[in-house]
Design a protein around this motif. Structure first.
Motif, PDB file in Angstrom:
ATOM      1  N   LEU A 168     -14.238  25.072  82.561  1.00  0.00           N
ATOM      2  CA  LEU A 168     -13.548  26.354  82.666  1.00  0.00           C
ATOM      3  C   LEU A 168     -12.043  26.125  82.579  1.00  0.00           C
ATOM      4  CD1 LEU A 168     -13.496  29.431  83.298  1.00  0.00           C
ATOM      5  CD2 LEU A 168     -13.405  28.799  85.724  1.00  0.00           C
ATOM      6  N   VAL A 169     -11.411  26.776  81.615  1.00  0.00           N
ATOM      7  CA  VAL A 169      -9.950  26.772  81.501  1.00  0.00           C
ATOM      8  C   VAL A 169      -9.471  28.180  81.851  1.00  0.00           C
ATOM      9  CG1 VAL A 169      -7.982  26.384  79.981  1.00  0.00           C
ATOM     10  CG2 VAL A 169     -10.075  25.034  79.687  1.00  0.00           C
ATOM     11  N   TRP A 170      -8.522  28.292  82.760  1.00  0.00           N
ATOM     12  CA  TRP A 170      -8.133  29.598  83.276  1.00  0.00           C
ATOM     13  C   TRP A 170      -6.615  29.724  83.397  1.00  0.00           C
ATOM     14  CZ3 TRP A 170      -5.188  29.312  87.651  1.00  0.00           C
ATOM     15  CH2 TRP A 170      -5.274  28.119  88.380  1.00  0.00           C
ATOM     16  N   ALA A 171      -6.170  30.966  83.417  1.00  0.00           N
ATOM     17  CA  ALA A 171      -4.740  31.250  83.629  1.00  0.00           C
ATOM     18  C   ALA A 171      -4.623  32.609  84.307  1.00  0.00           C
ATOM     19  CB  ALA A 171      -3.982  31.251  82.313  1.00  0.00           C
ATOM     20  N   LYS A 172      -3.720  32.702  85.267  1.00  0.00           N
ATOM     21  CA  LYS A 172      -3.433  33.954  85.958  1.00  0.00           C
ATOM     22  C   LYS A 172      -1.963  34.300  85.771  1.00  0.00           C
ATOM     23  CE  LYS A 172      -6.992  33.430  89.533  1.00  0.00           C
ATOM     24  NZ  LYS A 172      -7.292  33.446  90.989  1.00  0.00           N
ATOM     25  N   ALA A 174      -6.715  35.217  81.913  1.00  0.00           N
ATOM     26  CA  ALA A 174      -7.638  34.799  80.856  1.00  0.00           C
ATOM     27  C   ALA A 174      -8.452  33.604  81.329  1.00  0.00           C
ATOM     28  CB  ALA A 174      -6.879  34.446  79.579  1.00  0.00           C
ATOM     29  N   GLN A 175      -9.692  33.542  80.824  1.00  0.00           N
ATOM     30  CA  GLN A 175     -10.572  32.422  81.123  1.00  0.00           C
ATOM     31  C   GLN A 175     -11.364  32.048  79.874  1.00  0.00           C
ATOM     32  OE1 GLN A 175     -11.420  35.465  82.979  1.00  0.00           O
ATOM     33  NE2 GLN A 175      -9.733  35.106  84.405  1.00  0.00           N
ATOM     34  N   LEU A 176     -11.579  30.765  79.684  1.00  0.00           N
ATOM     35  CA  LEU A 176     -12.435  30.244  78.632  1.00  0.00           C
ATOM     36  C   LEU A 176     -13.407  29.267  79.278  1.00  0.00           C
ATOM     37  CD1 LEU A 176     -13.347  29.736  75.705  1.00  0.00           C
ATOM     38  CD2 LEU A 176     -11.541  27.995  75.558  1.00  0.00           C
ATOM     39  N   LYS A 177     -14.695  29.573  79.162  1.00  0.00           N
ATOM     40  CA  LYS A 177     -15.702  28.715  79.789  1.00  0.00           C
ATOM     41  C   LYS A 177     -16.676  28.203  78.743  1.00  0.00           C
ATOM     42  CE  LYS A 177     -19.068  28.506  83.555  1.00  0.00           C
ATOM     43  NZ  LYS A 177     -19.709  29.243  84.674  1.00  0.00           N
ATOM     44  N   PRO A 208     -22.807  31.563  71.226  1.00  0.00           N
ATOM     45  CA  PRO A 208     -23.540  30.291  71.204  1.00  0.00           C
ATOM     46  C   PRO A 208     -22.825  29.281  70.314  1.00  0.00           C
ATOM     47  CG  PRO A 208     -24.679  31.958  69.896  1.00  0.00           C
ATOM     48  CD  PRO A 208     -23.559  32.663  70.590  1.00  0.00           C
ATOM     49  N   ILE A 209     -22.774  28.044  70.774  1.00  0.00           N
ATOM     50  CA  ILE A 209     -22.062  27.011  70.007  1.00  0.00           C
ATOM     51  C   ILE A 209     -22.948  25.805  69.731  1.00  0.00           C
ATOM     52  CG2 ILE A 209     -19.750  27.688  70.715  1.00  0.00           C
ATOM     53  CD1 ILE A 209     -19.843  25.575  72.877  1.00  0.00           C
ATOM     54  N   GLY A 210     -24.263  26.026  69.799  1.00  0.00           N
ATOM     55  CA  GLY A 210     -25.182  24.945  69.477  1.00  0.00           C
ATOM     56  C   GLY A 210     -26.057  24.569  70.647  1.00  0.00           C
ATOM     57  N   GLY A 211     -27.359  24.504  70.417  1.00  0.00           N
ATOM     58  CA  GLY A 211     -28.275  24.160  71.488  1.00  0.00           C
ATOM     59  C   GLY A 211     -28.252  25.210  72.586  1.00  0.00           C
ATOM     60  N   ASP A 212     -28.137  24.735  73.822  1.00  0.00           N
ATOM     61  CA  ASP A 212     -28.048  25.644  74.961  1.00  0.00           C
ATOM     62  C   ASP A 212     -26.600  25.960  75.333  1.00  0.00           C
ATOM     63  OD1 ASP A 212     -30.813  25.726  75.259  1.00  0.00           O
ATOM     64  OD2 ASP A 212     -30.830  23.915  76.516  1.00  0.00           O
ATOM     65  N   ALA A 213     -25.664  25.467  74.572  1.00  0.00           N
ATOM     66  CA  ALA A 213     -24.251  25.627  74.923  1.00  0.00           C
ATOM     67  C   ALA A 213     -23.719  26.976  74.467  1.00  0.00           C
ATOM     68  CB  ALA A 213     -23.431  24.506  74.299  1.00  0.00           C
ATOM     69  N   HIS A 214     -22.805  27.511  75.276  1.00  0.00           N
ATOM     70  CA  HIS A 214     -22.136  28.773  74.967  1.00  0.00           C
ATOM     71  C   HIS A 214     -20.654  28.651  75.295  1.00  0.00           C
ATOM     72  CE1 HIS A 214     -26.291  30.237  75.246  1.00  0.00           C
ATOM     73  NE2 HIS A 214     -25.894  31.288  74.531  1.00  0.00           N
ATOM     74  N   ALA A 215     -19.878  29.461  74.609  1.00  0.00           N
ATOM     75  CA  ALA A 215     -18.453  29.610  74.935  1.00  0.00           C
ATOM     76  C   ALA A 215     -18.227  31.058  75.358  1.00  0.00           C
ATOM     77  CB  ALA A 215     -17.581  29.271  73.733  1.00  0.00           C
ATOM     78  N   THR A 216     -17.650  31.236  76.553  1.00  0.00           N
ATOM     79  CA  THR A 216     -17.350  32.566  77.069  1.00  0.00           C
ATOM     80  C   THR A 216     -15.844  32.702  77.196  1.00  0.00           C
ATOM     81  OG1 THR A 216     -19.420  32.611  78.328  1.00  0.00           O
ATOM     82  CG2 THR A 216     -17.714  34.196  78.950  1.00  0.00           C
TER      83      THR A 216
END
Length: 855
Positions: free
Chosen positions: A813-817, A795-798, A751-759
């Motif tokens: 969403l930031v992604w790399a294959k 890798a993925q960062l959402k 969780p990063i504040g409020g309803d926001a999340h980082a995955t």
């Protein structure tokens, strides 16, 4: 490289030992990782025609939900490699929507002729897609993907001897919604997607609309093409989907889904991997028989002649087993794939039973305007010509003294250049079309405590055509083929010694053209009985199916000219096939956490016709190959502890009879080049697989899988040099079947504040090496065409749940294959007698970002 692979494999197996592995499935809602309470969510699948808990379904299934599919960039069949153990998917080489799927060592044939069927069933919303060349299209709105391993011949039918993959699209929601997505990546990747739900419109009607657009430049530079958008690997995809659900009451539901996809692009780069040197490969003795090994044409000798060159500047005559970032594809033109289909499903509840009718129609069209299969550029070199040019370029002294030519004639012939031509080593284009219609009726029990059953009937019809012109140079050793003692008697040694161009190209322009159609009927039933009720420990499931198939092929051409007269009849044939299939499964719920099962299943793949069969006469007309059958024996377990650790596993032993196997077709008959399928004998498959998920706490989870399959040819019958049938199983290698597959990934949702999340997710998947052409007698380049072992890091960062421009439900969403830019071969063709082989490499590192907002 070897040490890295061993280390990777050891790490994966060690991960299994401590059970830090996971089923790649998450909850079916936005809280997919269940990080709010640190527990796993229930997973519901429909693999047995009704909704069931994954952990209570006695089958080897992997399910992937929409949330996980979006995170990992899964939108079509080609993307599902590594999702499940013993599952590998390779890209097609003939068109964008083709895919070579392997499940438990059983592979889709690499040649997408319409004369034979795939052993892996591909389905969309339960609708069977007959052609592997039309199996992988962009799906705009995925709800769930189910991968079923092992024969599925009872409920899914014929041609599922290896397993089945079912893409299930999302139903329209009951609330109005608009979701917009846009993204950008390297190679100028641009993508956009829009999904809109109308919500309830009154009377039980709701609808959904989806649109997808993707375009990208090529990943390999074609030096003969100035536009990056026309380089190999470039594509532009446009797709749309309309779904409507009409549910006027609790007992009636009508669903209609219409989808359309168009892809235009350039096929992946094919580069020359190996050339023949003309050295005889001798013979191989197996099972008491002597086999003449295929000796490839001396393409290397032809390239080395001073008279051989490349027309275009900057291009070279060279083969390489290293992935090239640039090459010369003078014939790499666009292709187009168009796929559209409509599915109408009616479900009605009638006094304790549900009746389900599914009617579907699909069309596929593929046009290849030009495909280059060597990556060299245009070749200029010596070529066979008219008889009047046979003695061009020979020394005047030889012509005068040995062949007794008049001095004037000898001088003239000696002054004339050897006949030459400009040509491509191999080029082709193609036009293919296919239509299919299916109707399935199912009757399912409802609200039963001890006894659940389903009865069904299935009808399927398809028709298709292909027109495949080919252009290639067949390199001949003219010392053996032309300037020999048969043609020139005692003068032959003198001509051979002074031959101005020993290796010359015989230019071939065959065309393969045919139409094919097939009809299939089936009836089936499956029942499950739990003596102590639906929550009882012991369960017994029995399923039976009987299928009837009729195939028809009418070839109109398989050489430089169309068939005429009696040839037409010899090339127009029909064949019928039928077989029973079924399964017997016993499962035992040892506790609330542990479910055990054992399963025996029989599968069947229909026979068919070889479109590229060479010699056709009154005594040997176009010949059908037989259907194949498989017996599968499987035992497995499914466990889930404290809703935190899920560990599933299975061991299996399969025996194939009358195995259909594709081998390269020789060119002696002057026909189109390709593979032909025949029933070669019996094969066994032995293996195991493990997969699990561990939700460590509210933030961290680990998932992964490992699979192993050992294939042993028990019988592989081929005629030897004397025509006697021999068993060459001891020397043949399985094709498109890596022994090991594995993956491991870690996910953190913070969780990063409020309803926001980082995955944040990092995943590594591994596949061992494998042969693509496994018969060393027929395939001279068996080693050069092997698929590489590879370990790919993604890798993925959402970031989700944040507000942007007043919109609260936004995500980035930031992604790399293939983060490490691994170079690995994924497809190859060994042209054997033609004297060369080509390879296709997997995609390099790709990365990008997408922004999504929901209203």
């Amino acid at each position: 490289m070897i040490s890295t692979i061993r280390l990777s494999k050891g790490m994966l197996l060690a991960g299994i030992a401590v059970t830090f592995m996971s089923e790649p499935v998450l909850a079916q809602n936005a809280a997919a990782d269940n990080t709010e309470n640190g527990r796993l969510e229930e997973i519901v699948v429909t693999a047995q025609k009704r909704e069931q808990n994954l952990q209570q379904t006695p089958l080897a299934i992997t399910a992937v939900t929409a949330v996980q599919a979006e995170l990992r960039g899964i939108s079509e069949v080609k993307d599902i490699s590594s999702l499940a153990p013993n599952v590998v998917v390779l890209q097609g080489t003939t068109n964008a929507t083709a895919a070579v799927v392997t499940i438990r060592g059983i592979a889709t044939a690499a040649d997408e002729s319409q004369g034979f069927d795939s052993p892996i069933g591909i389905y969309q919303d339960g609708v069977y897609i007959a052609r592997s060349s039309a199996a992988s299209n962009e799906t705009a709105d995925i709800e769930r993907i189910e991968v079923l391993r092992g024969p599925q011949g009872t409920l899914f039918g014929r041609n599922t001897t290896g397993g089945a993959v079912n893409f299930i699209t999302r139903e329209p929601g009951r609330d109005a919604m608009l979701k917009l997505r846009a993204g950008y990546g390297n190679y100028n990747l641009i993508q956009a997607r829009a999904i809109a739900d109308t919500g309830e419109l009154g009377g039980g009607l709701r609808m959904s609309f989806g649109f997808v657009y993707k375009r990208r430049n090529g990943t390999v530079d074609n030096l003969l093409e100035s536009r990056n958008s026309k380089d190999p690997g470039a594509y532009r995809t446009i797709g749309g989907r309309w779904a409507a659900v009409f549910e006027p009451s609790d007992t009636l539901k009508i669903t209609n889904v219409l989808d359309y996809t168009k892809v235009r692009g350039v096929l992946p780069a094919t580069q020359l991997a190996a050339v023949g040197d003309g050295v005889s490969r001798g013979t191989t003795t197996v099972d008491g028989g002597v086999f003449n090994n295929t000796t490839p044409g001396n393409v290397g000798g032809f390239f080395a002649q001073p008279s051989t060159s490349i027309v275009e500047a900057g291009c070279t005559l060279a083969a390489s087993l290293t992935r090239r970032s640039s090459l010369c594809s003078e014939g790499a033109f666009d292709y187009t794939d168009k796929i559209w289909g409509d599915m109408l499903r009616i479900e009605a509840g009638l006094g304790g039973v549900k009746i389900r009718s599914t009617t579907a129609y699909r069309e596929w069209e593929n046009i290849q305007f030009g495909t280059d299969l060597d990556g060299l550029g245009t070749i200029r070199g010596a070529a066979l010509g008219a008889p009047s040019t046979t003695l061009n370029g020979f020394p005047a002294s030889v012509l005068t003294n040995v062949l007794q030519q008049p001095a004037g004639t000898a001088a003239f012939l000696a002054s004339q250049p050897v006949n030459s031509a400009t040509f491509s080593l191999f080029q082709t284009d193609n036009t293919r079309r296919n239509k299919q219609f299916s109707q399935e009726i199912e009757i399912l029990s409802q609200d039963s405590d001890k006894f659940e059953w389903v009865l069904g009937g299935f009808f399927f019809h398809e028709s298709g055509t292909e027109v495949n012109p080919q252009r290639f140079g067949f390199i001949l050793d003219t010392n053996a083929a032309v300037y020999n003692s048969t043609n020139f008697g005692g003068a032959a040694p003198f001509l051979q010694a002074t031959n101005p161009a020993r290796y010359r190209a015989a230019l071939q322009t065959p065309t393969l053209a045919y139409s094919a159609d097939g009809t299939s009927y089936a009836i089936y039933g499956q029942a499950s009985y739990r003596p102590d009720g639906k929550d009882g420990r012991l369960g017994i499931t029995l399923g039976l199916r009987y299928s009837w198939d009729e195939k028809h092929m009418a070839r109109t051409q398989n050489a430089a000219t169309p068939f005429v007269g009696a040839e037409i009849g010899f090339n127009d044939q029909r064949a019928k096939f039928n077989a029973p299939t079924g399964n017997l499964t016993v499962d035992f719920r040892a506790s609330d956490e542990v479910n055990l099962y054992a399963r025996i299943a029989r599968g069947y793949r229909s026979g068919g016709f070889n479109a590229r069969q060479g010699t056709v006469t009154a005594t040997l007309p176009l010949k059908a190959f037989n259907n194949e059958t498989i017996w599968s024996y499987e035992a497995g377990f499914k466990t889930e502890f404290a809703q935190k650790l899920r560990l599933n596993g299975a061991v299996f032993y399969n025996v194939y009879s009358d195995l259909q196997l594709a081998t390269f077709s020789p060119t002696g008959a002057g026909g189109a080049v390709g593979t032909v399928t025949s029933n070669v004998g019996k094969t066994s498959y032995t293996g195991f697989e493990l997969e699990s998920q561990y939700q460590i706490n509210d933030i961290f989870s680990i998932d992964g899988n490992v699979g192993y399959t050992k294939i042993k040819f028990l019988e592989y019958f081929q005629p030897d040099s004397n025509g006697a049938t021999r068993n060459i199983a001891s020397v043949v290698k399985p094709g498109y079947a890596p022994e090991w597959t594995a993956s491991i990934a870690g996910t953190a949702r913070v969780p990063i504040g409020g309803d926001a999340h980082a995955t944040f997710r990092v995943g590594y998947n591994y596949s061992s090496d494998f042969f693509m052409f496994g018969n060393p007698i027929a395939a001279p380049f068996i080693q050069q065409t092997k698929g590489d072992a590879r370990g790919l890091l993604d890798a993925q960062l959402k970031l989700d749940g944040f507000t942007i421009g007043g919109v609260k439900n936004a995500s980035l969403l930031v992604w790399a294959k293939n983060l490490t830019n691994e170079s690995y071969r994924v497809r190859s063709v060994d042209f054997g007698q033609l004297g060369f082989a080509y390879t296709v490499y997997g995609e390099p590192r790709t990365f990008g970002a997408t922004l999504e907002v929901t209203f």
